[in-house]
Design an enzyme around this catalytic site. Structure first.
Site, PDB file in Angstrom:
ATOM      1  N   SER A 135      47.138  -4.796  10.922  1.00  0.00           N
ATOM      2  CA  SER A 135      46.242  -4.097   9.902  1.00  0.00           C
ATOM      3  C   SER A 135      47.105  -4.514   8.316  1.00  0.00           C
ATOM      4  O   SER A 135      48.179  -4.654   8.457  1.00  0.00           O
ATOM      5  CB  SER A 135      46.745  -2.430  10.242  1.00  0.00           C
ATOM      6  N   LYS A 161      42.471  -6.644  10.671  1.00  0.00           N
ATOM      7  CA  LYS A 161      41.798  -5.547  10.180  1.00  0.00           C
ATOM      8  C   LYS A 161      42.377  -5.338   8.613  1.00  0.00           C
ATOM      9  O   LYS A 161      43.671  -5.434   8.415  1.00  0.00           O
ATOM     10  CB  LYS A 161      42.425  -4.216  11.002  1.00  0.00           C
ATOM     11  N   LEU A 162      41.329  -5.246   7.821  1.00  0.00           N
ATOM     12  CA  LEU A 162      41.641  -5.151   6.403  1.00  0.00           C
ATOM     13  C   LEU A 162      41.537  -3.698   6.066  1.00  0.00           C
ATOM     14  O   LEU A 162      40.453  -3.011   6.177  1.00  0.00           O
ATOM     15  CB  LEU A 162      40.567  -6.112   5.478  1.00  0.00           C
ATOM     16  N   LYS A 163      42.316  -3.019   5.272  1.00  0.00           N
ATOM     17  CA  LYS A 163      42.269  -1.958   4.720  1.00  0.00           C
ATOM     18  C   LYS A 163      41.241  -2.092   3.502  1.00  0.00           C
ATOM     19  O   LYS A 163      41.378  -3.092   2.455  1.00  0.00           O
ATOM     20  CB  LYS A 163      43.628  -1.447   4.057  1.00  0.00           C
ATOM     21  N   ASP A 188      38.839  -0.838   7.471  1.00  0.00           N
ATOM     22  CA  ASP A 188      39.422   0.429   7.870  1.00  0.00           C
ATOM     23  C   ASP A 188      39.526   1.073   6.516  1.00  0.00           C
ATOM     24  O   ASP A 188      40.173   0.856   5.455  1.00  0.00           O
ATOM     25  CB  ASP A 188      40.659   0.675   8.519  1.00  0.00           C
ATOM     26  N   ASN A 190      39.764   4.719   5.833  1.00  0.00           N
ATOM     27  CA  ASN A 190      40.500   5.831   5.853  1.00  0.00           C
ATOM     28  C   ASN A 190      39.705   6.935   4.802  1.00  0.00           C
ATOM     29  O   ASN A 190      40.410   7.562   3.786  1.00  0.00           O
ATOM     30  CB  ASN A 190      41.981   5.601   5.205  1.00  0.00           C
ATOM     31  N   GLU A 213      35.919   1.409  10.261  1.00  0.00           N
ATOM     32  CA  GLU A 213      36.803   2.379  10.520  1.00  0.00           C
ATOM     33  C   GLU A 213      36.734   3.653   9.677  1.00  0.00           C
ATOM     34  O   GLU A 213      37.120   3.155   8.488  1.00  0.00           O
ATOM     35  CB  GLU A 213      37.989   1.841  10.629  1.00  0.00           C
ATOM     36  N   ASP A 238      38.624   7.223  13.308  1.00  0.00           N
ATOM     37  CA  ASP A 238      39.949   7.407  13.475  1.00  0.00           C
ATOM     38  C   ASP A 238      40.087   8.943  13.263  1.00  0.00           C
ATOM     39  O   ASP A 238      40.387   9.779  14.204  1.00  0.00           O
ATOM     40  CB  ASP A 238      40.809   6.461  12.587  1.00  0.00           C
ATOM     41  N   LYS A 262      44.752   7.325  18.655  1.00  0.00           N
ATOM     42  CA  LYS A 262      46.007   7.469  18.292  1.00  0.00           C
ATOM     43  C   LYS A 262      46.877   8.761  18.825  1.00  0.00           C
ATOM     44  O   LYS A 262      46.449   9.672  18.361  1.00  0.00           O
ATOM     45  CB  LYS A 262      46.418   7.661  16.711  1.00  0.00           C
ATOM     46  N   GLY A 290      47.524   2.471  15.209  1.00  0.00           N
ATOM     47  CA  GLY A 290      49.106   2.679  14.868  1.00  0.00           C
ATOM     48  C   GLY A 290      49.332   3.620  13.568  1.00  0.00           C
ATOM     49  O   GLY A 290      48.585   3.797  12.932  1.00  0.00           O
TER      50      GLY A 290
HETATM   51  O1  OSB Z   1      44.399   4.418   9.542  1.00  0.00           O
HETATM   52  O2  OSB Z   1      45.042   3.097  10.935  1.00  0.00           O
HETATM   53  C1  OSB Z   1      45.145   3.845   9.998  1.00  0.00           C
HETATM   54  C2  OSB Z   1      48.862   3.231   9.044  1.00  0.00           C
HETATM   55  C3  OSB Z   1      49.187   4.509   8.579  1.00  0.00           C
HETATM   56  C4  OSB Z   1      48.430   5.544   8.704  1.00  0.00           C
HETATM   57  C5  OSB Z   1      47.110   5.315   9.002  1.00  0.00           C
HETATM   58  C6  OSB Z   1      46.723   4.128   9.376  1.00  0.00           C
HETATM   59  C7  OSB Z   1      47.656   3.070   9.457  1.00  0.00           C
HETATM   60  C8  OSB Z   1      47.248   1.522   9.950  1.00  0.00           C
HETATM   61  C9  OSB Z   1      48.548   0.917  10.370  1.00  0.00           C
HETATM   62  O3  OSB Z   1      46.356   1.071   9.503  1.00  0.00           O
HETATM   63  C10 OSB Z   1      48.390   0.631  11.717  1.00  0.00           C
HETATM   64  C11 OSB Z   1      50.030  -0.003  12.075  1.00  0.00           C
HETATM   65  O4  OSB Z   1      50.679   0.911  12.822  1.00  0.00           O
HETATM   66  O5  OSB Z   1      49.854  -1.428  12.184  1.00  0.00           O
HETATM   67 MG    MG Z   2      42.483   3.981  10.473  1.00  0.00          MG
END
Ligand code: OSB
Ligand code: MG
Length: 365
Positions: A135, A161-163, A188, A190, A213, A238, A262, A290
């Protein structure tokens, strides 16, 4: 089996690089480890709540409070301190899945260490190693992003995976797709968008992403179902998936066609397995998410990812993607995969010297 002692240990681990998402920036991780002693063995669990309630409503100090005031007394009221037996008493405490998961995982680890069974064996794992994705956080520039992705692709990560967030979505995706060609790529958000962004998010359609995501708020299942009709990229939830039941609801509504599992978010590994099973029954693939875990949380996640319906690479990266020095033996990338621990319980223990160095506080209960 009866719990004799419990330790709530906070550790501070600096990340190798800042990790920026639409909800904030992580630099130095503040992590809660739960250690139980029961029947002559120890058991470990990692609480994945962040210090601030920005990913979900939970936060670290709150998790400590809930464990000591409500969850541990509930465990101690039981005749047997078995992982499955705590579920009905934990259910009486509303919410706080990450706190519940941490304590239940420590109990399960102790139970499985005593029985000589590995987490993967107990959960029903079918793989000795799991494909690793990574990520990648939001960056200050496209150039910086391309350099980061290049490093991960070179190391052998099987999926990127790109935020994303408004203002950092179509252009970074286009740049990564153009530069790296045919890699497995997903994004992703969020919860950073609204349904009014549907036409904008459809601009991601040409890039053949594996999935988009959690574009919308956690409680907006109907919005995700509507968005799924307006974009071609498969929607993956998620934050919205908090239980096997919510997974079944989201699938039935057409709100998700892939699920990020998760264990902390759903209250533990037993519920995580149920989410896996419900998705498998509907033909919905899953992958292991993660929360920037240390080796303790990572060990159990990698075991979960060995189950048959984990058909997509997870955010189960190697330890060095996060930490220069992990508290356990580091998880390493071998041909783009991470090996599933096969020792009893989670199969790893923290190094006592490292642990002592990084500990910031200990509460003994
Ligand atoms: O949304 O997947 C998520 C990290 C912290 C909180 C939420 C997320 C994440 C990640 C990191 O995307 C995933 C990782 O542990 O590598
Ligand atoms: Mg996520």
């Amino acid at each position: 089996m009866k719990v004799e002692r419990v330790e709530l240990r906070r550790i501070g681990l600096p990340l190798v690089g800042v990790f920026r998402t639409s909800f904030g920036v992580e630099r130095d991780r503040d992590i809660l480890l739960v250690r139980v002693e029961a029947g002559g063995v120890e058991g470990w669990g990692e609480c994945v709540a962040l210090p601030r309630p920005v990913y979900s409503s939970e936060y670290l100090d709150g998790a400590v409070e809930v464990i000591r005031r409500f969850l541990l007394p509930a465990v101690r009221s039981l005749p047997q301190h078995r992982a499955h037996a705590v579920e009905p008493v934990f259910a009486k405490v509303k919410g706080h899945p990450m706190a519940k998961a941490a304590l239940q995982t420590a109990l399960l680890d102790a139970e499985l260490r005593a029985a000589g069974t590995s987490f993967a064996g107990y959960l029903g794992g079918v793989r000795e190693a799991v494909p690793a994705g990574v990520s990648v956080g939001i960056m200050d520039s496209i150039g910086e992003l391309l350099d980061a992705v290049d490093g991960f692709v070179e190391q052998g990560y099987q999926r990127i995976k790109l935020k994303i967030e408004p203002g950092w979505d179509v252009e970074p995706v286009r740049a990564v797709r153009e530069r790296f060609g045919d890699i497995l790529l997903q994004v992703d958000a969020n919860t950073a968008y609204t349904l009014a962004d549907a036409r904008h998010l459809a601009r991601l359609d040409p890039f053949d992403l594996l999935l988009l995501e959690q574009p919308l708020p956690e409680d907006d299942l109907r919005g995700h179902a509507e968005l799924a009709r307006r974009v071609r990229t498969p929607i993956c939830l998620d934050e919205s998936i908090t239980s096997a039941k919510s997974a079944a609801d989201a699938i039935a509504m057409g709100a998700t066609s892939v699920v990020n599992i998760k264990p902390g978010r759903v209250g533990g590994y037993l519920e995580a397995r149920r989410v896996h099973d419900v998705c498998a029954a509907h033909g919905v693939p899953v992958w292991c998410g993660g929360m920037l875990e240390s080796g303790i949380g990572r060990a159990a996640n990698v075991a979960l990812a060995a189950l048959p319906n984990f058909t997509l690479p997870g955010d189960t990266s190697a330890s060095d993607r996060y930490y220069a020095r992990d508290v356990t033996e580091p998880f390493v990338l071998e041909n783009g995969q991470v090996r599933v621990p096969d020792g009893p319980g989670i199969g790893v223990l923290p190094d006592p010297d490292v642990l002592a160095e990084v500990t910031t506080s200990v509460i003994r209960l």
